[in-house]
Design a protein around this motif. Structure first.
Motif, mmCIF file in Angstrom:
data_model
loop_
_atom_site.group_PDB
_atom_site.id
_atom_site.type_symbol
_atom_site.label_atom_id
_atom_site.label_comp_id
_atom_site.label_asym_id
_atom_site.label_seq_id
_atom_site.Cartn_x
_atom_site.Cartn_y
_atom_site.Cartn_z
ATOM 1 N N GLU A 82 51.834 95.161 37.644
ATOM 2 C CA GLU A 82 53.168 94.574 37.570
ATOM 3 C C GLU A 82 53.250 93.293 38.397
ATOM 4 O OE1 GLU A 82 56.159 97.479 38.438
ATOM 5 O OE2 GLU A 82 55.539 98.820 36.808
ATOM 6 N N ASP A 83 52.214 92.477 38.310
ATOM 7 C CA ASP A 83 52.206 91.207 39.026
ATOM 8 C C ASP A 83 52.831 90.132 38.141
ATOM 9 O OD1 ASP A 83 50.835 89.736 41.516
ATOM 10 O OD2 ASP A 83 50.667 88.462 39.739
ATOM 11 N N TYR A 87 51.325 87.771 34.944
ATOM 12 C CA TYR A 87 51.893 87.816 33.594
ATOM 13 C C TYR A 87 52.280 86.423 33.128
ATOM 14 C CZ TYR A 87 54.971 89.002 29.696
ATOM 15 O OH TYR A 87 55.558 89.067 28.450
ATOM 16 N N TYR A 88 52.861 85.647 34.012
ATOM 17 C CA TYR A 88 53.353 84.316 33.648
ATOM 18 C C TYR A 88 52.217 83.360 33.311
ATOM 19 C CZ TYR A 88 56.197 80.066 33.893
ATOM 20 O OH TYR A 88 56.834 78.891 33.597
ATOM 21 N N GLY A 164 71.536 89.142 30.198
ATOM 22 C CA GLY A 164 71.997 90.515 30.040
ATOM 23 C C GLY A 164 71.378 91.199 28.841
ATOM 24 N N ALA A 165 71.310 90.490 27.713
ATOM 25 C CA ALA A 165 70.711 91.074 26.521
ATOM 26 C C ALA A 165 69.219 91.294 26.709
ATOM 27 C CB ALA A 165 70.958 90.160 25.322
ATOM 28 N N LEU A 166 68.563 90.372 27.383
ATOM 29 C CA LEU A 166 67.129 90.532 27.632
ATOM 30 C C LEU A 166 66.865 91.780 28.454
ATOM 31 C CD1 LEU A 166 64.229 89.486 27.484
ATOM 32 C CD2 LEU A 166 64.716 88.059 29.492
ATOM 33 N N GLU A 174 58.906 97.763 31.141
ATOM 34 C CA GLU A 174 58.510 96.359 31.053
ATOM 35 C C GLU A 174 59.465 95.423 31.797
ATOM 36 O OE1 GLU A 174 55.678 95.549 29.658
ATOM 37 O OE2 GLU A 174 55.316 97.641 29.146
ATOM 38 N N ARG A 175 60.461 95.975 32.471
ATOM 39 C CA ARG A 175 61.444 95.110 33.118
ATOM 40 C C ARG A 175 60.892 94.333 34.304
ATOM 41 N NH1 ARG A 175 67.096 98.637 32.703
ATOM 42 N NH2 ARG A 175 67.289 98.414 30.429
ATOM 43 N N TRP A 176 59.748 94.733 34.781
ATOM 44 C CA TRP A 176 59.110 93.962 35.855
ATOM 45 C C TRP A 176 58.743 92.554 35.385
ATOM 46 C CZ3 TRP A 176 54.223 92.022 35.142
ATOM 47 C CH2 TRP A 176 53.467 92.576 34.106
#
Length: 210
Positions: A82-83, A87-88, A164-166, A174-176
């Protein structure tokens, strides 16, 4: 930005009609189109629908997802599962996308594209065969964080979700990744740089920039 309501069917048909006349900026015979968006916005669904609509109109298109170009787990998970920074900037093999997808579609290229490279489930090479694109065929590439890599797109579609929708539409597990999309908005501003913006907060009632 002013957005107007549209149905998914009409959006698909309108985009397909627009792509029929799309010209490349570098005289390549293969137009390259981005469908950019977080997984929760489902950019791949729109890309596949547009590809089907193009085929009905007599124009072939290859749909490629960046999930098929993830780096091996040993690299993308080097700093943990969860880094956000990884991910970016490190999950997707942009070098392979340049080499196997965009390079062959350069002017004078072969048109021979690899549709995927790595299976994230098995963490092994997919060994998929190359696809030979005829001149005039389109590449429809979908995935998250696409507009910050200088890929040579001839048209870009950004699937936009409000914060908010995201959050609501992203699975808890996956919210990390959400801070990566906040950074993407701040650094790239995809809604401003994309040619077409589709707001998909309500999956039943999209809106778009026209």
């Amino acid at each position: 930005m002013r957005l107007e309501a549209i149905t998914w069917d009409r959006l698909t048909d309108t985009l397909a009609d627009r792509l029929l006349d799309l010209e490349t900026a570098d005289a390549s015979p293969w137009p390259r189109v981005a469908f950019d968006g977080a997984p929760a916005a489902a950019p791949g669904e729109l890309a596949r629908s547009v590809a089907d609509a193009l085929r009905v109109r007599g124009r072939s298109a290859l749909v490629v997802g960046t999930e098929g170009f993830l780096r091996p787990a040993s690299l993308r998970l080097e700093y943990g599962r969860e880094d956000v920074e990884a991910y970016y900037s490190g999950w997707f093999d942009t070098g392979a996308l340049w080499r196997e997808v965009f390079g062959p579609l350069d002017p004078g290229g072969t048109g021979r594209v690899l549709p995927d490279l790595w299976d994230p489930v098995t963490d092994r090479a997919t060994r998929s065969p190359y696809v030979q694109l005829k001149p005039g065929a389109l590449l429809l590439l979908h995935g998250p964080l696409l507009l910050g890599h200088w890929f040579p797109f001839d048209l870009t579609v950004h699937m936009n979700l409000s914060p908010g929708a995201l959050r609501r539409r992203t699975a808890q597990s996956e919210r990390w990744t959400l801070p990566a999309f906040e950074r993407y908005e701040a650094e790239t501003d995809p809604g401003a740089v994309a040619d077409v913006v589709v707001r998909a907060d309500d999956p039943r009632h999209p809106a778009w920039s026209g």
